[in-house]
Design a protein around this motif. Structure first.
Motif, PDB file in Angstrom:
ATOM      1  N   LEU A   1      42.147  46.639  31.360  1.00 43.12           N
ATOM      2  CA  LEU A   1      43.424  46.875  32.066  1.00 43.12           C
ATOM      3  C   LEU A   1      44.183  48.035  31.422  1.00 43.12           C
ATOM      4  O   LEU A   1      44.761  48.868  32.124  1.00 43.12           O
ATOM      5  N   CYS A   2      44.162  48.078  30.089  1.00 44.04           N
ATOM      6  CA  CYS A   2      44.833  49.173  29.373  1.00 44.04           C
ATOM      7  C   CYS A   2      44.217  50.522  29.761  1.00 44.04           C
ATOM      8  O   CYS A   2      44.942  51.502  30.006  1.00 44.04           O
ATOM      9  N   GLU A   3      42.882  50.544  29.836  1.00 37.89           N
ATOM     10  CA  GLU A   3      42.184  51.795  30.193  1.00 37.89           C
ATOM     11  C   GLU A   3      42.549  52.231  31.614  1.00 37.89           C
ATOM     12  O   GLU A   3      42.819  53.411  31.869  1.00 37.89           O
TER      13      GLU A   3
ATOM     14  N   ASN B   1      44.845  54.202  37.214  1.00 35.96           N
ATOM     15  CA  ASN B   1      43.891  53.732  38.233  1.00 35.96           C
ATOM     16  C   ASN B   1      44.271  52.304  38.658  1.00 35.96           C
ATOM     17  O   ASN B   1      43.752  51.323  38.129  1.00 35.96           O
ATOM     18  N   ILE B   2      45.203  52.214  39.607  1.00 45.17           N
ATOM     19  CA  ILE B   2      45.716  50.902  40.029  1.00 45.17           C
ATOM     20  C   ILE B   2      44.649  50.099  40.782  1.00 45.17           C
ATOM     21  O   ILE B   2      44.568  48.874  40.648  1.00 45.17           O
ATOM     22  N   ASP B   3      43.798  50.785  41.534  1.00 49.30           N
ATOM     23  CA  ASP B   3      42.713  50.076  42.246  1.00 49.30           C
ATOM     24  C   ASP B   3      41.754  49.441  41.242  1.00 49.30           C
ATOM     25  O   ASP B   3      41.332  48.290  41.413  1.00 49.30           O
ATOM     26  N   GLY B   4      41.425  50.193  40.202  1.00 46.76           N
ATOM     27  CA  GLY B   4      40.541  49.667  39.150  1.00 46.76           C
ATOM     28  C   GLY B   4      41.182  48.477  38.454  1.00 46.76           C
ATOM     29  O   GLY B   4      40.516  47.473  38.150  1.00 46.76           O
TER      30      GLY B   4
ATOM     31  N   LYS C   1      40.543  40.815  39.828  1.00 46.90           N
ATOM     32  CA  LYS C   1      39.809  40.014  40.834  1.00 46.90           C
ATOM     33  C   LYS C   1      38.483  39.517  40.272  1.00 46.90           C
ATOM     34  O   LYS C   1      38.111  38.352  40.464  1.00 46.90           O
ATOM     35  N   ALA C   2      37.772  40.404  39.581  1.00 44.60           N
ATOM     36  CA  ALA C   2      36.459  40.040  39.010  1.00 44.60           C
ATOM     37  C   ALA C   2      36.624  38.938  37.963  1.00 44.60           C
ATOM     38  O   ALA C   2      35.851  37.978  37.914  1.00 44.60           O
TER      39      ALA C   2
ATOM     40  N   LYS D   1      51.467  45.473  37.308  1.00 44.22           N
ATOM     41  CA  LYS D   1      50.945  46.342  38.376  1.00 44.22           C
ATOM     42  C   LYS D   1      52.090  47.099  39.068  1.00 44.22           C
ATOM     43  O   LYS D   1      52.023  48.308  39.276  1.00 44.22           O
ATOM     44  N   LYS D   2      53.149  46.358  39.417  1.00 45.21           N
ATOM     45  CA  LYS D   2      54.292  46.979  40.116  1.00 45.21           C
ATOM     46  C   LYS D   2      54.961  48.045  39.248  1.00 45.21           C
ATOM     47  O   LYS D   2      55.348  49.103  39.731  1.00 45.21           O
TER      48      LYS D   2
END
Length: 293
Positions: A246-248, A254-257, A263-264, A283-284
């Motif tokens: 998440l940090c990366e 890269n919000i989609d990533g 999700k995964a 995320k927001k």
């Protein structure tokens, strides 16, 4: 049947009142006041039980309260506290503020008697009453902290930690991340000292890391490395890898990533409401799309 019990209870309440008012010649001469009180207590207790049977929780609570007040006048403190707890249990079903008021009276007695574990348990009860109302979470936090203090004083570390974890959970919900981080880190460190509890440290470090991420990306990166040093097994965990990924993604904007990684993870280990709330805030806060802010 309920009505019948209620009628009997009302009669017993009236009988108790009568006993308290009656001052016979011998009673005043030989100081038989305590017998009157004891007889009245018995009537109030029986009335309370009858009201309970007819599910009239408010009147049951009142009857037990009357009994508690008389026990207190007779300096029978333990019995007074027990009756206040009985009253509180009835009021929990009808009037939460009255339930809290009775529990606070019991706590006062237990503290006076030096029974701090009992006081702690009932502060915990009050916290549980308040946490059922989202607008009273501040009060729940206060009573969980009080409970934790008394548990710590009695060397009940695991009970104290349980209360402090509740404080951390709600502090994070109220966006007081600093407070939540401090608690999660302290409880994780304390868990590492026990061979039985050390595996739970992973969860507390994970929660602390997400709180860091809600505040500052760089802090979160430093925090997970520090946690991995404290608890090397954390580095091999899915939680550590999730936070690192998440940090990366946030670093790369890269919000989609970021979303796909969550999700995964969630498809294998379900994330509860607390986690999803914090992750959605992160995320927001990092999304340039105004609709998601």
């Amino acid at each position: 049947m309920g009505d019948n019990n209620e009628q009997k209870a009302m009669q017993l309440m009236a009988e108790a009142e009568k006993k308290l008012q009656y001052k016979g010649f011998f009673s005043s001469l030989f100081g038989g006041g305590s017998t009157r009180y004891e007889d009245a207590i018995e009537c109030y207790q029986r009335a309370g039980n009858m009201f309970k049977m007819s599910k009239n929780w408010s009147k049951a609570g009142r009857a037990f309260c009357e009994a508690a007040n008389l026990h207190f006048r007779l300096e029978s403190r333990h019995n007074a506290a027990t009756m206040y707890i009985d009253a509180a249990n009835c009021f929990k079903k009808s009037d939460l503020e009255e339930a809290v008021s009775c529990l606070l009276k019991a706590i006062e007695i237990y503290i006076d008697m030096g029974r701090f574990t009992m006081a702690a348990k009932h502060h915990q009860n009050i916290a549980e009453i308040y946490e059922s109302s989202p607008n009273l979470i501040d009060k729940a936090i206060h009573h969980y902290e009080q409970a934790a203090d008394y548990f710590k004083g009695e060397e009940s570390t695991s009970s104290a930690n349980k209360c402090m974890l509740k404080v951390a959970q709600y502090a994070a919900q109220l966006e007081d991340y600093e407070k939540a981080i401090n608690i999660y880190e302290q409880v994780a460190s304390s868990s590492l000292e026990s061979s039985l509890l050390k595996y739970s440290a992973k969860e507390y470090f994970f929660r602390a890391a997400l709180c860091h991420l809600a505040v500052d990306l760089l802090n979160a990166q430093h925090a997970i490395e520090k946690y991995a040093q404290q608890y090397p097994a954390f580095q091999d965990s899915r939680e550590y890898k999730l936070v690192k990924n998440l940090c990366e993604h946030l670093e790369d904007q890269n919000i989609d990533g970021f979303t796909e990684t969550i999700k995964a993870y969630d498809s294998i280990s379900r994330l509860d409401q607390w986690y999803t709330t914090i992750l959605l805030r992160i995320k927001k806060a990092n999304n340039d799309d105004p609709d998601l802010r």
